[in-house]
Scaffold this active site. Structure first.
Site, PDB file in Angstrom:
ATOM      1  N   ASN A   9      -4.853   5.066  28.586  1.00 17.01           N
ATOM      2  CA  ASN A   9      -5.503   5.888  27.562  1.00 17.01           C
ATOM      3  C   ASN A   9      -6.710   5.084  27.094  1.00 17.01           C
ATOM      4  OD1 ASN A   9      -6.349   7.307  25.356  1.00 17.01           O
ATOM      5  ND2 ASN A   9      -4.514   6.924  24.117  1.00 17.01           N
ATOM      6  N   LYS A  11      -9.005   5.892  25.159  1.00 18.60           N
ATOM      7  CA  LYS A  11      -9.416   6.220  23.787  1.00 18.60           C
ATOM      8  C   LYS A  11     -10.947   6.389  23.758  1.00 18.60           C
ATOM      9  CE  LYS A  11      -5.273   3.956  22.179  1.00 18.60           C
ATOM     10  NZ  LYS A  11      -4.565   3.229  21.128  1.00 18.60           N
ATOM     11  N   HIS A  95      -1.028  12.198  20.223  1.00 16.53           N
ATOM     12  CA  HIS A  95      -1.174  10.743  20.038  1.00 16.53           C
ATOM     13  C   HIS A  95      -1.187  10.442  18.534  1.00 16.53           C
ATOM     14  CE1 HIS A  95      -2.748   6.697  20.041  1.00 16.53           C
ATOM     15  NE2 HIS A  95      -2.336   6.613  21.286  1.00 16.53           N
ATOM     16  N   GLU A  97      -2.937   8.571  16.824  1.00 16.75           N
ATOM     17  CA  GLU A  97      -4.273   8.526  16.199  1.00 16.75           C
ATOM     18  C   GLU A  97      -4.757   9.934  15.868  1.00 16.75           C
ATOM     19  OE1 GLU A  97      -5.963   6.075  19.281  1.00 16.75           O
ATOM     20  OE2 GLU A  97      -4.677   4.438  18.601  1.00 16.75           O
ATOM     21  N   GLU A 167       5.612   5.745  21.407  1.00 18.30           N
ATOM     22  CA  GLU A 167       4.605   4.778  20.985  1.00 18.30           C
ATOM     23  C   GLU A 167       4.828   4.448  19.509  1.00 18.30           C
ATOM     24  OE1 GLU A 167       0.954   4.975  23.830  1.00 18.30           O
ATOM     25  OE2 GLU A 167       0.565   6.152  22.038  1.00 18.30           O
ATOM     26  N   GLY A 173      -2.200  -1.353  19.455  1.00 19.41           N
ATOM     27  CA  GLY A 173      -3.414  -2.121  19.205  1.00 19.41           C
ATOM     28  C   GLY A 173      -3.215  -3.313  18.285  1.00 19.41           C
ATOM     29  N   SER A 212       0.770  -2.059  22.879  1.00 19.94           N
ATOM     30  CA  SER A 212       0.523  -3.456  23.261  1.00 19.94           C
ATOM     31  C   SER A 212       1.256  -3.859  24.548  1.00 19.94           C
ATOM     32  CB  SER A 212       0.880  -4.409  22.112  1.00 19.94           C
ATOM     33  OG  SER A 212       0.067  -4.129  20.982  1.00 19.94           O
TER      34      SER A 212
HETATM   35  P1  13P Z   1      -2.495  -0.368  22.997  1.00 20.46           P
HETATM   36  O1  13P Z   1      -1.982  -0.574  24.419  1.00 20.46           O
HETATM   37  O2  13P Z   1      -3.914  -0.776  22.822  1.00 20.46           O
HETATM   38  O3  13P Z   1      -1.556  -0.938  21.986  1.00 20.46           O
HETATM   39  O4  13P Z   1      -2.488   1.230  22.776  1.00 20.46           O
HETATM   40  C1  13P Z   1      -1.373   1.970  23.106  1.00 20.46           C
HETATM   41  C2  13P Z   1      -1.713   3.407  22.994  1.00 20.46           C
HETATM   42  O5  13P Z   1      -1.967   3.909  21.914  1.00 20.46           O
HETATM   43  C3  13P Z   1      -1.774   4.195  24.228  1.00 20.46           C
HETATM   44  O6  13P Z   1      -1.859   5.562  23.966  1.00 20.46           O
END
Ligand code: 13P
Length: 251
Positions: A9, A11, A95, A97, A167, A173, A212
């Site tokens: 992803n 982003k 997601h 976010e 997640e 992150g 992560s």
């Molecule tokens: P990270 O791998 O940067 O922690 O992000 C995970 C994520 O949100 C994938 O959709």
């Protein structure tokens, strides 16, 4: 046997130039990935580039979101059929976010799942608790509520057409990965919840872990019975790291 899926992803990261380099790296290294299916979810505007570069390779691609609606007066939105038009196989829905920054409710996410499915896309449905929710001991209640919204709208059989991703928001992150045991517990809970409706669908359902995940922790996470791959953020932006995670699924 469930075939693992490792999906990147990206982003809101990258440029035409950086994505070209990243995909060149993935294409030249993907031969070492023996077991997992590999996919990348790109910002909408780069999907034509991604399609041109990945067409005919083993790497699939997808979007990071889509509209609940099929077409019409929805300024700025992208419909499932448009993702189809650019060869997408997957689309991420719900997601954390989008839930947090765009106020997407469980009901909206379920409608997005339905829109993706109706168009023949494979939705990757994200669920996960915040740190506060984990500390309150309501992790299972939260992910159950998020999952149940889709089951309520579409029925459990609809999960046969999608992928689930656990997640934990506190692991995204932050460099704080859930331990393999913490992740496995939630994955097993989710699978059991699906199984209470439809055992065969639950058995075939791929449940990815995201938060992560890196080359250094991917193998131990994916070794767990109910962890069928990863949804990768930061580490998906470097070909070497992403391929390292993909090969960790070789076992
Ligand atoms: P990270 O791998 O940067 O922690 O992000 C995970 C994520 O949100 C994938 O959709």
């Amino acid at each position: 046997m469930r075939r693992p899926l490792v999906a990147g992803n990206w982003k809101m990261n990258g440029s035409r130039a950086s994505i070209k380099l990243l995909l060149d790296g993935l294409k030249s290294g993907v031969g070492t990935v023996k077991v997992a299916e590999v996919a990348v979810c790109a910002p909408f505007i780069y999907l034509p580039d991604v399609q041109t570069q990945l067409q005919g390779t083993v790497i699939a691609w997808g979007g990071q979101d889509l509209s609940t609606e099929a077409s019409g007066a929805y300024t700025g939105e992208i419909a499932a059929s448009m993702l189809n038009d650019f060869g997408c196989k997957y689309v991420i829905v719900g997601h954390s976010e989008r839930r947090a920054y765009h106020n997407e409710s469980d009901e909206t996410v379920a409608r997005k799942y339905a829109a993706a499915r109706a168009a023949g896309l494979v939705p990757i449905l994200c669920v996960g608790e915040t740190l506060d929710e984990r500390e309150q001991g309501i992790t299972e209640a939260v992910v159950a509520r998020q999952l149940d919204a889709v089951i309520g709208l579409e029925g459990a059989a609809a999960l046969a057409d999608g992928v689930l991703a656990y997640e934990p928001v506190w692991a995204i992150g932050t460099g704080k990965t859930a331990t393999p045991e913490q992740a496995q517990d939630v994955h097993a809970f989710l699978r059991a919840r699906v199984a209470s409706h439809d055992a065969a669908v639950a058995e075939g359902l791929r449940i990815l872990y995201g938060g992560s995940m890196k080359p250094g922790n991917a193998a131990e996470l994916m070794a767990k019975t109910d962890i069928d791959g990863g949804l990768i953020g930061g580490a998906a932006l470097k070909a070497e790291d992403f391929l390292g995670i993909c090969t960790a699924a070789n076992g």
